[in-house]
Write an enzyme that holds these catalytic residues in place. Structure first.
Site, PDB file in Angstrom:
ATOM      1  CG  HIS A 105      43.248  26.291  42.138  1.00 32.90           C
ATOM      2  ND1 HIS A 105      43.198  27.149  41.067  1.00 32.90           N
ATOM      3  CD2 HIS A 105      43.412  27.071  43.233  1.00 32.90           C
ATOM      4  CE1 HIS A 105      43.337  28.397  41.501  1.00 32.90           C
ATOM      5  NE2 HIS A 105      43.457  28.371  42.811  1.00 32.90           N
ATOM      6  CD  GLU A 122      45.993  29.005  45.667  1.00 31.95           C
ATOM      7  OE1 GLU A 122      46.763  29.529  44.865  1.00 31.95           O
ATOM      8  OE2 GLU A 122      44.762  29.134  45.586  1.00 31.95           O
ATOM      9  CG  HIS A 180      40.214  29.861  46.754  1.00 26.29           C
ATOM     10  ND1 HIS A 180      40.216  28.629  46.146  1.00 26.29           N
ATOM     11  CD2 HIS A 180      41.166  30.590  46.119  1.00 26.29           C
ATOM     12  CE1 HIS A 180      41.140  28.605  45.194  1.00 26.29           C
ATOM     13  NE2 HIS A 180      41.718  29.794  45.148  1.00 26.29           N
ATOM     14  NE  ARG A 200      38.085  33.827  35.934  1.00 30.99           N
ATOM     15  CZ  ARG A 200      38.631  33.728  34.724  1.00 30.99           C
ATOM     16  NH1 ARG A 200      37.893  33.535  33.661  1.00 30.99           N
ATOM     17  NH2 ARG A 200      39.930  33.821  34.569  1.00 30.99           N
TER      18      ARG A 200
END
Length: 324
Positions: A105, A122, A180, A200
């Site tokens: 991200h 996150e 990740h 992605r």
């Protein structure tokens, strides 16, 4: 127009079908939906999936409308000054029946420039993991933009990914730029910035629910990858009936409460609202004259205007999150 008094708020979960989803959200967390539900968005201010209240006098109202109506009384003075009517965090439960795509991200700066959005920092808390279930966290060797591009070109991304076995109770902090993926067999709670931007980079050559390969974001990702980023599991000492800090960062502070008895909460005036995600057992939130029980897999928001409340339980694990 007089608004109803604020009270502990629950929201209608938004269930998202995913090509990698399974049945644990239904079987373990009692969510509705079929066997391909991958995510339950518990509280969201993301455009297109804005949560609506599920209980009480404000039932049906959107969280963004509530913030406009109640301002700092709902989210807290500092939070309202900084974020206005945007709710800054997104809370999810995620069931990975198959491996998720390998992704990363962007940070706030890049996300603002490219998408007029928050970045995405996150954290994960593992509720359940099958034997040998794993997470992908960063690379297993030193890479830079050139060596990474060569591996990408040769379609050998899986050979350079670092993976770790996981178990229930583990927690991880995922910074922007960290490559990740959640591996098959993992059920987790995710706390993140309000952002749905994902780059992605590899999707296991797997078709989506329509039989198409999902879009990759290899060029966008190139400037966003932090090649040296790591995400070791968060180390903490599990204690009963006290706040155990899991993570403090500029966007959220997360405590774990392993409760065997009633727990009283005293907040300062205008402090941030608090969100509780129940990961085990059940807990009753008693504030003023209102009492609301949440079960495993349920989430509740305590408005900033409620300064004192009690969590009544004999056996519960809850994650307590607020905005610093």
């Amino acid at each position: 127009m007089k608004h109803p008094d604020l009270y502990p708020l629950q929201f209608i979960p938004e269930l998202k079908e995913k090509v990698w989803g399974g049945n644990k959200l239904k079987a373990i967390l009692n969510k509705e939906g079929n066997g391909t539900v991958g995510e339950s968005w518990e509280i969201s201010g993301v455009q297109g999936t804005i949560s609506k209240v599920a209980n009480g006098a404000l039932k049906g109202q959107k969280i963004t409308d509530l913030i406009e109506s109640y301002k700092d009384k709902l989210v807290g003075e500092r939070v309202y000054k900084k974020y206005g009517s945007n709710f800054p965090l997104l809370f999810k439960f995620i069931d990975a029946h198959q491996d998720l795509s390998v992704q990363l991200h962007p940070n706030d700066t890049l996300a603002q420039q490219r998408h007029n959005s928050f970045g995405k920092t996150e954290m994960w808390y593992i509720l359940q993991a099958d034997t040998n279930a794993r997470l992908i966290l960063g690379f297993n060797k030193q890479l830079d933009k050139t060596s990474y591009s060569e591996i990408l070109e040769a379609n050998k991304i899986p050979t350079v990914l670092h993976s770790e076995k996981v178990e229930a109770g583990s927690a991880y902090f995922i910074e922007p730029g960290l490559v990740h993926a959640i591996g098959a067999g993992v059920l987790l709670a995710e706390i993140q910035q309000t952002s749905d931007i994902t780059y992605r980079i590899y999707d296991w050559d797997r078709p989506d629910t329509n039989g198409q390969l999902r879009q990759l974001h290899t060029m966008e990702a190139l400037d966003a990858i932090e090649f040296t980023a790591k995400a070791p599991s968060i180390t903490y000492k599990d204690e009963e009936d006290t706040r155990v800090l899991l993570k403090e960062c500029p966007y959220f502070v997360t405590h774990k409460l392993n409760l065997t008895k009633n727990f009283a909460v005293h907040n300062f005036e205008n402090e941030s609202c608090k969100v509780y995600m129940c990961t085990q057992g059940s807990a009753q939130f008693v504030a003023q004259d209102v009492s609301i029980e949440i079960l495993k897999g349920e989430t509740i928001l305590l408005p900033a205007s409620i300064h004192e409340y009690t969590i009544k339980t004999k056996n519960a694990i809850v994650l307590e999150v607020f905005i610093p």
